[in-house]
Scaffold this motif. Sequence first.
Motif, PDB file in Angstrom:
ATOM      1  N   TRP A  24       7.181  37.817  65.559  1.00 36.11           N
ATOM      2  CA  TRP A  24       6.242  38.870  65.966  1.00 36.11           C
ATOM      3  C   TRP A  24       4.803  38.462  65.670  1.00 36.11           C
ATOM      4  CZ3 TRP A  24       2.586  41.879  63.547  1.00 36.11           C
ATOM      5  CH2 TRP A  24       2.157  43.017  64.232  1.00 36.11           C
ATOM      6  N   LEU A  25       4.550  37.925  64.484  1.00 36.88           N
ATOM      7  CA  LEU A  25       3.204  37.479  64.141  1.00 36.88           C
ATOM      8  C   LEU A  25       2.736  36.343  65.041  1.00 36.88           C
ATOM      9  CD1 LEU A  25       3.136  37.555  60.243  1.00 36.88           C
ATOM     10  CD2 LEU A  25       1.721  38.895  61.787  1.00 36.88           C
ATOM     11  N   SER A  26       3.656  35.434  65.388  1.00 38.37           N
ATOM     12  CA  SER A  26       3.284  34.330  66.274  1.00 38.37           C
ATOM     13  C   SER A  26       2.891  34.841  67.651  1.00 38.37           C
ATOM     14  CB  SER A  26       4.455  33.344  66.390  1.00 38.37           C
ATOM     15  OG  SER A  26       4.809  32.824  65.127  1.00 38.37           O
ATOM     16  N   ILE A  27       3.639  35.811  68.160  1.00 37.97           N
ATOM     17  CA  ILE A  27       3.303  36.370  69.474  1.00 37.97           C
ATOM     18  C   ILE A  27       1.967  37.093  69.421  1.00 37.97           C
ATOM     19  CG2 ILE A  27       3.984  38.112  71.169  1.00 37.97           C
ATOM     20  CD1 ILE A  27       6.854  37.354  70.699  1.00 37.97           C
ATOM     21  N   VAL A  28       1.738  37.829  68.342  1.00 41.92           N
ATOM     22  CA  VAL A  28       0.482  38.584  68.233  1.00 41.92           C
ATOM     23  C   VAL A  28      -0.719  37.653  68.238  1.00 41.92           C
ATOM     24  CG1 VAL A  28      -0.890  40.002  66.665  1.00 41.92           C
ATOM     25  CG2 VAL A  28       1.467  40.619  67.146  1.00 41.92           C
ATOM     26  N   ASP A 142       2.223  50.331  69.731  1.00 41.14           N
ATOM     27  CA  ASP A 142       2.331  49.566  70.975  1.00 41.14           C
ATOM     28  C   ASP A 142       2.797  50.440  72.132  1.00 41.14           C
ATOM     29  OD1 ASP A 142       1.412  46.995  70.446  1.00 41.14           O
ATOM     30  OD2 ASP A 142       3.289  46.383  69.508  1.00 41.14           O
ATOM     31  N   ALA A 143       3.788  51.288  71.885  1.00 42.37           N
ATOM     32  CA  ALA A 143       4.276  52.166  72.949  1.00 42.37           C
ATOM     33  C   ALA A 143       3.194  53.148  73.397  1.00 42.37           C
ATOM     34  CB  ALA A 143       5.513  52.929  72.472  1.00 42.37           C
ATOM     35  N   CYS A 197       6.803  42.633  71.689  1.00 44.78           N
ATOM     36  CA  CYS A 197       6.619  42.963  70.270  1.00 44.78           C
ATOM     37  C   CYS A 197       7.413  44.210  69.886  1.00 44.78           C
ATOM     38  CB  CYS A 197       5.135  43.175  69.976  1.00 44.78           C
ATOM     39  SG  CYS A 197       4.152  41.651  70.017  1.00 44.78           S
ATOM     40  N   ILE A 198       7.491  45.172  70.792  1.00 44.34           N
ATOM     41  CA  ILE A 198       8.294  46.371  70.526  1.00 44.34           C
ATOM     42  C   ILE A 198       9.762  46.000  70.358  1.00 44.34           C
ATOM     43  CG2 ILE A 198       9.129  48.527  71.542  1.00 44.34           C
ATOM     44  CD1 ILE A 198       6.372  48.892  72.781  1.00 44.34           C
ATOM     45  N   LEU A 199      10.289  45.142  71.253  1.00 44.65           N
ATOM     46  CA  LEU A 199      11.689  44.729  71.149  1.00 44.65           C
ATOM     47  C   LEU A 199      11.949  43.962  69.849  1.00 44.65           C
ATOM     48  CD1 LEU A 199      12.497  43.586  74.808  1.00 44.65           C
ATOM     49  CD2 LEU A 199      13.297  45.640  73.630  1.00 44.65           C
TER      50      LEU A 199
END
Length: 263
Positions: A24-28, A142-143, A197-199
């Motif tokens: 998650w941190l990597s994607i952010v 996020d949602a 990120c939500i998933l």
Amino acid sequence: MNWAFLQGLLSGVNKYSTAFGRVWLSIVFLFRVMVFVVAAEKVWGDEQKDFKCNTAQPGCHNVCYDHFFPVSHVRLWALQLIFVTCPSLLVVMHVAYRDDRERKHRLKYGENCHHLYKNTGKKRGGLWWTYVLTLFFKIAVDATFVYLVYHIYEGYDFPSLIKCEQKPCPNKVDCFIARPTEKRIFTIFMVVTSLACILLSIFEIVYLIGKRCRECFTAPHKSRHVMTNAMSSGSTLMESNTLKLPGKAPPDTPAPSYSVAVC
């Protein structure tokens, strides 16, 4: 905006995150912050200046722009990134609170005293709840922002031509958005990464709850197994000690039968 400062603060979260949290941190930072800083801000640029209407009526340009773009995409995404990353700092703060409490406990009772925490960074007790609540908060943020982008701009599309008839425009005028295709691509990209990120946060919650339930179910069986082994080892030790008592040999003759004893 200086995103390097925020990245430095959140770099310590990796030590207390699960595998899902690290992804998650990597994607952010790689797919959201970097894309936002490097490309998105340049694509939008001065949005209001690039918004053109085929009229010279004073105020018509500003009113039409405010009607179709009440909030800037770039500023909305900046708020989203701030709100979605700051809860992770609560985990770091909670661990720092545990470290400080453990340090004060050792200063008061000595280094050889019983420790309050076996590992201050291990997700147990209050830290587990803090971590899970931050995940729920990230999902909600996020949602909410994904819905806001869809609701405010009536979808994720950027039409090349917009019809505006807001006052003080004299009639229905044509307005044009600069680089609509690029803006559409970046908007869809940011929405997709938000959904990813939500998933990941949902998977991490399921993983943490499942791991916790498994530990709760296996703990009684482990303790019962340890007690059984201790009792069996104790009885074996007693039997061996009984056999090894000096001066007491086992009887050579069997005990008399019941009939002989009665006679």
